[in-house]
Design an enzyme around this catalytic site. Structure first.
Site, PDB file in Angstrom:
ATOM      1  N   HIS A 146       0.817  -1.210   0.000  1.00  0.00           N
ATOM      2  CA  HIS A 146       0.000   0.000   0.000  1.00  0.00           C
ATOM      3  C   HIS A 146       0.854   1.266   0.000  1.00  0.00           C
ATOM      4  CE1 HIS A 146      -3.347   2.579   1.828  1.00  0.00           C
ATOM      5  NE2 HIS A 146      -3.936   2.004   0.800  1.00  0.00           N
ATOM      6  N   LYS A 148       3.065   4.360  -1.312  1.00  0.00           N
ATOM      7  CA  LYS A 148       3.070   5.220  -2.499  1.00  0.00           C
ATOM      8  C   LYS A 148       4.248   6.165  -2.358  1.00  0.00           C
ATOM      9  CE  LYS A 148      -1.575   4.632  -1.485  1.00  0.00           C
ATOM     10  NZ  LYS A 148      -2.105   4.433  -0.121  1.00  0.00           N
ATOM     11  N   ASP A 153      15.816  11.300  -9.329  1.00  0.00           N
ATOM     12  CA  ASP A 153      17.241  11.670  -9.334  1.00  0.00           C
ATOM     13  C   ASP A 153      17.879  11.604  -7.956  1.00  0.00           C
ATOM     14  OD1 ASP A 153      17.279  12.055 -12.051  1.00  0.00           O
ATOM     15  OD2 ASP A 153      17.028  14.222 -11.963  1.00  0.00           O
ATOM     16  N   HIS A 319      -9.738  11.237   2.080  1.00  0.00           N
ATOM     17  CA  HIS A 319      -8.851  10.075   1.992  1.00  0.00           C
ATOM     18  C   HIS A 319      -7.529  10.314   2.730  1.00  0.00           C
ATOM     19  CE1 HIS A 319      -6.333   7.037  -0.352  1.00  0.00           C
ATOM     20  NE2 HIS A 319      -7.383   6.321  -0.026  1.00  0.00           N
ATOM     21  N   LYS A 321      -4.580  10.667   5.552  1.00  0.00           N
ATOM     22  CA  LYS A 321      -4.128   9.738   6.585  1.00  0.00           C
ATOM     23  C   LYS A 321      -3.167  10.493   7.497  1.00  0.00           C
ATOM     24  CE  LYS A 321      -4.194   6.913   2.524  1.00  0.00           C
ATOM     25  NZ  LYS A 321      -5.455   6.275   2.666  1.00  0.00           N
ATOM     26  N   ASP A 326      -0.745  16.477  20.244  1.00  0.00           N
ATOM     27  CA  ASP A 326      -0.460  17.797  20.823  1.00  0.00           C
ATOM     28  C   ASP A 326       0.017  18.728  19.704  1.00  0.00           C
ATOM     29  OD1 ASP A 326      -1.157  16.702  23.292  1.00  0.00           O
ATOM     30  OD2 ASP A 326       0.893  16.091  23.730  1.00  0.00           O
TER      31      ASP A 326
END
Length: 401
Positions: A146, A148, A153, A319, A321, A326
């Site tokens: 999962h 990404k 370079d 979507h 995440k 704090d």
């Protein structure tokens, strides 16, 4: 009667096989998984929250690549933006730039053989990760890569929630606009992303490139943002999230498309609330998968009773995440706050310890809260037979949602 007995026996055998397959497969995975996290690094960060802006920047950096482009995605679709992505990679490969593309086998199931062949003919190198394979067919079908990440370079890295498909650039009317958080990173930590890509490339393409120093250039600027990367698999993420929650003294903010915590994490959230920590959770108003919303309700219901604030994002699909503890730590990465990410998927998250960046992120979250509707306990407790049925089913299969 004989037919019923035979059919019942076959069903029991299939269930037994699935249970044994999953348990043995998980045991093997646990024994093979190694714990990895980087030391504290320094870099410079940009954050993208809209797909069109992200991919305009991302595709431009690909166009300007001089030496190598290394890309790992969970999902690449078969649509206009995916074809533009493949075209760019083929053009760079023909220019002599090294291109390596690693895609999850099931997440990118729409990628056709012809597209892979065309990439290879242009000179790009390609591999699928996490194929379904013997001896544990069912377990291997559940464990997805999962992550990404992209490295260009050895100087520019990308990490976050966006995949490649039309919904991510607001061209799917049912999920538009798409709201997500994705990082662009420069500085010394790009080398760590590069190393993580090469680890996965070695596992799935069978080519060990970790000793190739050309992939690890000396960064021109170190950068000021303190952070570290935490790649996880096979249950490692659960412990990381628990440690984050335990650090909270004043507030916890969680943004996730799927709120399905493990029992241990949910216990820690409840304990944090009991010691006076405020808890704010943002989830989508509209779900993109069957039963994931209903699976979250039993947890949200209990947290609402304890005084937590829950917001359902209504300006498109949420979507993102993230976890903010704090004003000291924020987590942005590829992992959802669900049991699939906790126990099955390969994920990679970035913990950021920079007050200025955390302030920027909290401003973004506050904007998302303004685009949300607060969920109430009365709404969740209102009698609804269909929802109750869905919650019951979702509870039984929450591990796989």
């Amino acid at each position: 009667m004989n037919f019923v007995l035979i059919l019942s026996g076959l069903v029991l055998l299939i269930i037994l096989w699935l249970v044994i397959d999953f348990r043995l497969g998980r045991r093997k995975h646990l024994s093979a998984a190694s714990k990895m996290e980087t030391n504290i690094l320094h870099g410079s960060f940009e954050i993208f929250t809209h797909g069109k802006e992200l991919f305009h920047d991302y595709f431009q950096e690909i166009r300007e690549a001089k030496r190598h482009i290394h890309v790992l995605f969970y999902i690449v679709k078969d649509d206009a933006i995916s074809q533009e992505f493949f075209t760019l990679l083929k053009e760079k490969a023909r220019e002599g730039v090294e291109v390596r593309l690693l895609l999850d086998r099931l997440g990118s199931w729409k990628v056709k053989r012809a597209a892979v062949t065309a990439l290879k003919e242009a000179g790009a190198q390609f591999a699928f990760s996490n194929r379904i394979k013997l001896p544990f067919l069912f377990y291997s079908a559940q464990v997805r890569n999962h992550r990404k990440i992209s490295i260009i370079d050895g100087k520019i890295g990308y990490l976050g929630g966006y995949n490649i498909g039309k919904e991510y650039i607001d061209e799917d009317s049912s999920l538009s606009p798409w709201r997500d958080y994705h990082l662009k990173i420069t500085g010394e930590s790009v080398n760590s992303l590069q190393s993580e890509f090469l680890i996965d490339w070695n596992e799935y393409a069978g080519e060990n490139l970790q000793d190739h120093h050309v992939y690890f250039p000396e960064p021109a600027l170190k950068g000021a943002v303190r952070h570290q990367f935490l790649p996880t698999e096979a249950g490692q993420l659960e412990k990381n999230f628990i440690r984050l929650i335990q650090k909270a003294e004043h507030s916890i903010m969680i943004g996730t498309p799927y709120f399905i915590p493990s029992a241990a994490i949910f216990t820690e959230l409840q304990e944090a609330r009991r010691r006076g920590v405020s808890i704010t959770i943002i989830v989508p108003f509209t779900a993109d998968h069957l039963l994931v919303q209903e699976a979250s309700f039993r947890y949200l219901r209990q947290l609402l009773k304890m005084g937590a604030a829950v917001y359902q994002y209504k300006n498109g699909f949420y979507h993102a995440k993230t976890i903010v503890i704090d004003d000291n730590i924020c987590d942005i990465g590829t992992a959802n706050f669900d049991q699939r990410s906790l126990f099955l998927n390969k994920e990679i998250n970035c913990y950021i310890y920079d007050p200025d960046f955390i302030g920027r992120l909290k401003d973004i979250i506050e904007k998302d809260i303004l685009d949300s509707e607060q969920l109430t306990l009365a709404a969740l407790n209102k009698p609804n037979t269909l929802r109750t049925t869905k919650e019951t089913i979702a509870r039984a299969i929450a591990y796989f949602l």
